[in-house]
Design a protein around this motif. Sequence first.
Motif, PDB file in Angstrom:
ATOM      1  N   PHE A  85       0.806  -1.054   0.016  1.00 47.86           N
ATOM      2  CA  PHE A  85      -0.001   0.077  -0.218  1.00 47.86           C
ATOM      3  C   PHE A  85       1.001   1.372   0.054  1.00 47.86           C
ATOM      4  O   PHE A  85       1.913   1.186   0.425  1.00 47.86           O
ATOM      5  CB  PHE A  85      -0.875   0.155   1.314  1.00 47.86           C
ATOM      6  CG  PHE A  85      -1.954  -0.630   1.227  1.00 47.86           C
ATOM      7  CD1 PHE A  85      -3.390   0.098   0.937  1.00 47.86           C
ATOM      8  CD2 PHE A  85      -2.128  -2.152   1.220  1.00 47.86           C
ATOM      9  CE1 PHE A  85      -4.699  -0.781   0.631  1.00 47.86           C
ATOM     10  CE2 PHE A  85      -3.364  -2.836   1.198  1.00 47.86           C
ATOM     11  CZ  PHE A  85      -4.491  -2.291   1.007  1.00 47.86           C
ATOM     12  N   ILE A  86       0.457   2.502  -0.603  1.00 45.54           N
ATOM     13  CA  ILE A  86       0.923   3.580  -0.603  1.00 45.54           C
ATOM     14  C   ILE A  86       0.171   4.628   0.280  1.00 45.54           C
ATOM     15  O   ILE A  86      -1.063   4.172   0.400  1.00 45.54           O
ATOM     16  CB  ILE A  86       1.312   4.211  -1.988  1.00 45.54           C
ATOM     17  CG1 ILE A  86      -0.144   4.376  -2.718  1.00 45.54           C
ATOM     18  CG2 ILE A  86       2.395   3.472  -2.673  1.00 45.54           C
ATOM     19  CD1 ILE A  86       0.459   5.152  -4.080  1.00 45.54           C
ATOM     20  N   TYR A  87       0.533   5.710   0.695  1.00 41.00           N
ATOM     21  CA  TYR A  87      -0.377   6.805   1.768  1.00 41.00           C
ATOM     22  C   TYR A  87       0.214   8.115   0.928  1.00 41.00           C
ATOM     23  O   TYR A  87       1.277   8.233   0.950  1.00 41.00           O
ATOM     24  CB  TYR A  87       0.249   6.630   2.991  1.00 41.00           C
ATOM     25  CG  TYR A  87      -0.875   7.240   3.938  1.00 41.00           C
ATOM     26  CD1 TYR A  87      -2.090   6.712   4.570  1.00 41.00           C
ATOM     27  CD2 TYR A  87      -0.524   8.619   4.381  1.00 41.00           C
ATOM     28  CE1 TYR A  87      -2.918   7.421   4.924  1.00 41.00           C
ATOM     29  CE2 TYR A  87      -1.276   9.330   5.326  1.00 41.00           C
ATOM     30  CZ  TYR A  87      -2.753   8.684   5.581  1.00 41.00           C
ATOM     31  OH  TYR A  87      -3.480   9.288   6.444  1.00 41.00           O
ATOM     32  N   ARG A  88      -0.918   8.443   0.475  1.00 39.41           N
ATOM     33  CA  ARG A  88      -0.829  10.048  -0.114  1.00 39.41           C
ATOM     34  C   ARG A  88      -2.213  10.720  -0.027  1.00 39.41           C
ATOM     35  O   ARG A  88      -3.218  10.069   0.015  1.00 39.41           O
ATOM     36  CB  ARG A  88      -0.226  10.040  -1.189  1.00 39.41           C
ATOM     37  CG  ARG A  88      -1.276   9.463  -2.666  1.00 39.41           C
ATOM     38  CD  ARG A  88      -0.755   9.745  -4.051  1.00 39.41           C
ATOM     39  NE  ARG A  88      -0.959   8.703  -4.835  1.00 39.41           N
ATOM     40  CZ  ARG A  88      -0.561   8.210  -5.781  1.00 39.41           C
ATOM     41  NH1 ARG A  88       0.697   9.120  -6.254  1.00 39.41           N
ATOM     42  NH2 ARG A  88      -0.732   7.318  -6.509  1.00 39.41           N
ATOM     43  N   ASN A  89      -2.168  11.815   0.347  1.00 35.90           N
ATOM     44  CA  ASN A  89      -3.322  12.810   0.273  1.00 35.90           C
ATOM     45  C   ASN A  89      -4.315  12.222   1.451  1.00 35.90           C
ATOM     46  O   ASN A  89      -5.604  12.311   1.172  1.00 35.90           O
ATOM     47  CB  ASN A  89      -4.161  12.813  -1.021  1.00 35.90           C
ATOM     48  CG  ASN A  89      -3.342  13.207  -2.355  1.00 35.90           C
ATOM     49  OD1 ASN A  89      -2.676  14.129  -2.083  1.00 35.90           O
ATOM     50  ND2 ASN A  89      -3.714  12.828  -3.290  1.00 35.90           N
TER      51      ASN A  89
END
Length: 194
Positions: A85-89
Amino acid sequence: MYKVFVNELPLILTNKLSETANGEYFLLNEDSIQQAIKALRKKKIAEAYIYHPNHEEILKKFTKKIPLIVAAGGVVTNNKGKVLFIYRNDKWDLPKGKLDKGEAIEDCAIREVMEETGVQGLRIENFLKTTYHIFNNNGVPTLKQVHWFAMKTEYEGKLKGEKKEGIVKVKWKGPNKIQKALQNSYANIKILFE
């Protein structure tokens, strides 16, 4: 039927009038499409429908009125069965990105996952599905069509979020943490785990 998300609310492109019973119906023209997008953005309606009798033609006609960006990404699993997973905004997301001119969709998916996360040695297992959402592209509502692939990797190296894409975290997540992440994710990402 195509389910296009606008601020997490569905704009459904359909060739079946029976499917339009619960929401507001809009015509397949530029003004109506913009009205539907605006109403969904402002949460004035919970869902909107655009009807056209020909299923093959509806998406083609819709993208004549709204610009289309094609992208690809991956649901990447490692040897421990954890998902990347990635985390952005301020949301958990999956790595994906825009198709380059002349690039194969599978190559785009692998390249984008590598660029956004630093993960190497990716191989595509199979195609999962295509999702659709509308986003603001310099003030212009734009349709993003994302082709998702299930991927595997043996990579155990350092994870590195692509800063210029606003990615602040990259994490491998097991089943419990996936469920928690999906509570703060996008409708299109949740669909991939159903």
